[in-house]
Design an enzyme around this catalytic site. Sequence first.
Site, PDB file in Angstrom:
ATOM      1  CE  LYS A  73     -13.281 -23.251 -17.545  1.00 15.65           C
ATOM      2  NZ  LYS A  73     -12.754 -22.219 -16.624  1.00 15.65           N
ATOM      3  NE  ARG A 116     -14.691 -19.938 -13.684  1.00 16.19           N
ATOM      4  CZ  ARG A 116     -13.959 -20.888 -13.146  1.00 16.19           C
ATOM      5  NH1 ARG A 116     -13.072 -20.612 -12.190  1.00 16.19           N
ATOM      6  NH2 ARG A 116     -14.066 -22.126 -13.558  1.00 16.19           N
ATOM      7  CD  GLN A 144      -6.466 -17.764 -12.716  1.00  9.49           C
ATOM      8  OE1 GLN A 144      -7.557 -17.200 -12.539  1.00  9.49           O
ATOM      9  NE2 GLN A 144      -6.098 -18.238 -13.886  1.00  9.49           N
ATOM     10  CG  ASP A 165       5.507 -16.087  -7.790  1.00  5.01           C
ATOM     11  OD1 ASP A 165       4.366 -16.080  -8.305  1.00  5.01           O
ATOM     12  OD2 ASP A 165       6.406 -16.894  -8.126  1.00  5.01           O
ATOM     13  CG  ASP A 234      -5.467 -30.065  -0.583  1.00  8.62           C
ATOM     14  OD1 ASP A 234      -5.072 -29.986  -1.768  1.00  8.62           O
ATOM     15  OD2 ASP A 234      -5.753 -31.142  -0.042  1.00  8.62           O
TER      16      ASP A 234
HETATM   17  N1  LIG Z   1     -10.337 -22.403  -8.287  1.00  7.85           N
HETATM   18  C1  LIG Z   1     -10.513 -21.899  -9.475  1.00  7.85           C
HETATM   19  O1  LIG Z   1     -11.615 -21.573  -9.892  1.00  7.85           O
HETATM   20  C2  LIG Z   1      -9.328 -21.668 -10.340  1.00  7.85           C
HETATM   21  C3  LIG Z   1      -9.465 -21.022 -11.569  1.00  7.85           C
HETATM   22  C4  LIG Z   1      -8.323 -20.740 -12.302  1.00  7.85           C
HETATM   23  C5  LIG Z   1      -7.094 -21.142 -11.820  1.00  7.85           C
HETATM   24  N2  LIG Z   1      -7.018 -21.797 -10.643  1.00  7.85           N
HETATM   25  C6  LIG Z   1      -5.737 -22.211 -10.096  1.00  7.85           C
HETATM   26  O2  LIG Z   1      -5.031 -21.042  -9.703  1.00  7.85           O
HETATM   27  C7  LIG Z   1      -3.653 -21.356  -9.673  1.00  7.85           C
HETATM   28  C8  LIG Z   1      -2.852 -20.263 -10.354  1.00  7.85           C
HETATM   29  O3  LIG Z   1      -3.182 -20.210 -11.731  1.00  7.85           O
HETATM   30  P1  LIG Z   1      -2.517 -19.129 -12.695  1.00  7.85           P
HETATM   31  O4  LIG Z   1      -3.240 -19.203 -13.982  1.00  7.85           O
HETATM   32  O5  LIG Z   1      -2.420 -17.834 -11.972  1.00  7.85           O
HETATM   33  O6  LIG Z   1      -1.060 -19.741 -12.842  1.00  7.85           O
HETATM   34  P2  LIG Z   1       0.298 -18.956 -13.119  1.00  7.85           P
HETATM   35  O7  LIG Z   1       1.278 -19.973 -13.583  1.00  7.85           O
HETATM   36  O8  LIG Z   1       0.039 -17.766 -13.965  1.00  7.85           O
HETATM   37  O9  LIG Z   1       0.723 -18.425 -11.664  1.00  7.85           O
HETATM   38  C9  LIG Z   1       1.135 -19.271 -10.619  1.00  7.85           C
HETATM   39  C10 LIG Z   1       2.226 -18.548  -9.844  1.00  7.85           C
HETATM   40  O10 LIG Z   1       2.553 -19.315  -8.682  1.00  7.85           O
HETATM   41  C11 LIG Z   1       3.955 -19.221  -8.480  1.00  7.85           C
HETATM   42  N3  LIG Z   1       4.374 -20.332  -7.622  1.00  7.85           N
HETATM   43  C12 LIG Z   1       4.627 -21.621  -7.975  1.00  7.85           C
HETATM   44  N4  LIG Z   1       4.934 -22.351  -6.880  1.00  7.85           N
HETATM   45  C13 LIG Z   1       4.892 -21.494  -5.826  1.00  7.85           C
HETATM   46  C14 LIG Z   1       5.122 -21.645  -4.451  1.00  7.85           C
HETATM   47  N5  LIG Z   1       5.449 -22.815  -3.913  1.00  7.85           N
HETATM   48  N6  LIG Z   1       5.023 -20.553  -3.653  1.00  7.85           N
HETATM   49  C15 LIG Z   1       4.683 -19.339  -4.186  1.00  7.85           C
HETATM   50  N7  LIG Z   1       4.456 -19.142  -5.488  1.00  7.85           N
HETATM   51  C16 LIG Z   1       4.550 -20.207  -6.301  1.00  7.85           C
HETATM   52  C17 LIG Z   1       4.528 -19.245  -9.876  1.00  7.85           C
HETATM   53  O11 LIG Z   1       5.842 -18.713  -9.905  1.00  7.85           O
HETATM   54  C18 LIG Z   1       3.527 -18.374 -10.645  1.00  7.85           C
HETATM   55  O12 LIG Z   1       3.890 -17.018 -10.648  1.00  7.85           O
HETATM   56  C19 LIG Z   1      -3.537 -22.722 -10.331  1.00  7.85           C
HETATM   57  O13 LIG Z   1      -3.440 -23.696  -9.335  1.00  7.85           O
HETATM   58  C20 LIG Z   1      -4.823 -22.891 -11.076  1.00  7.85           C
HETATM   59  O14 LIG Z   1      -5.180 -24.233 -11.291  1.00  7.85           O
HETATM   60  C21 LIG Z   1      -8.098 -22.062  -9.902  1.00  7.85           C
END
Ligand SMILES: NC(=O)c1ccc[n+]([C@@H]2O[C@H](COP(=O)([O-])OP(=O)(O)OC[C@H]3O[C@@H](n4cnc5c(N)ncnc54)[C@H](O)[C@@H]3O)[C@@H](O)[C@H]2O)c1
Length: 326
Positions: A73, A116, A144, A165, A234
């Site tokens: 990926k 996933r 997510q 949020d 974190d």
């Molecule tokens: N660990 C994993 O396997 C994995 C996989 C996919 C995504 N992620 C991570 O998950 C996170 C979310 O991804 P996504 O695709 O949902 O992004 P997204 O942009 O769709 O959603 C993120 C949300 O967080 C909100 N946000 C931003 N700062 C904030 C804060 N300080 N307090 C509260 N809310 C806040 C935003 O307004 C937004 O609605 C990212 O950090 C991404 O890298 C991790």
Amino acid sequence: MKKGKEVLYLSGADVRKIGLSMAETMEAVEQALFEKGRGNCQMPPKPGIFTQPDAFIHAMPAYIPALGAAGLKWVAGYPGNTRHGLPYLNGLLILNCPETGVPLAVMDCVWITAQRTGAVSGIAAKYLARQDSEVLAIIGCGVQARTQLEALALVRRLKVVKCYDINPGQTSLFIEEMKARLPHLEYVAAGSAREAVQEADIVVTATPILKEPRPPIELGWLKEGVLGLPIDFDSYWQPEAMQGCDKFYVDDENQFEYYRTLGYFRGAPKAYADLGQLVTGKVPARESERERIISMNLGLAIEDMATAIRIYQKALEQGIGTLLPL
Ligand SMILES: NC(=O)c1ccc[n+]([C@@H]2O[C@H](COP(=O)([O-])OP(=O)(O)OC[C@H]3O[C@@H](n4cnc5c(N)ncnc54)[C@H](O)[C@@H]3O)[C@@H](O)[C@H]2O)c1
């Protein structure tokens, strides 16, 4: 399909149309974690390039012999993308034939990644959340958050979802959409992260990953018996909150330690165990109702490949996708 002469291209719409359920995804991902726990996978820690502050493009290769799944990926995370109407996460996944190496399929990876990642949290909760967990807090109500809720609702009888949020419009959209999909749940728009977290049995944080975070969640916000499921590294959890929990699982210790060398997780404790050890029974799951547990799941290529091979097989069965010449 002429193997070695053609590749199956699956757009984001194609991938969604295939309709792989969350229950099926969880089954596939748990198989992958089980194989990892038995030492039967290849998955080097993901290398990345960093083109903008807090942005990344990662290469995530993996091979799971038992599932016949091999591939890569190539996924980007750009926090500024939402301003341009583009998804924060986007990218492509290539599946290869394990016997010959030829590419079999190229597919959009946005849906697979969300699906996933939800599945992994569901599996972690199956082993680590209290059986009577009813209140879920979700911080960061983006892409997510939706699959996190879907998976967690499959493994525990949730009653209340407390959502927060930084952008209240996102919270409202999330509640509206999830109410239609999971109408038996009560949804509460919390006024702050603290309000959402304090009474929660399970806490998911899904905000942008930051290299220099100023994390809000304090140890004192976490009730006894809580399960924390950060998917944003974190960024949201203070070092004392992570260190103060009784057990700190990760999805993969090598990857976790690799990220430390890049400057993440400076205040995080040493991992107690990883999810492969957990699902193979090599380490205990929850041992008391009072333990505070965190499962820090960074996202593994084996989870993508386990999901992608099912997508590919179903695409062939259903005649979905476009064959392109190699
Ligand atoms: N660990 C994993 O396997 C994995 C996989 C996919 C995504 N992620 C991570 O998950 C996170 C979310 O991804 P996504 O695709 O949902 O992004 P997204 O942009 O769709 O959603 C993120 C949300 O967080 C909100 N946000 C931003 N700062 C904030 C804060 N300080 N307090 C509260 N809310 C806040 C935003 O307004 C937004 O609605 C990212 O950090 C991404 O890298 C991790």
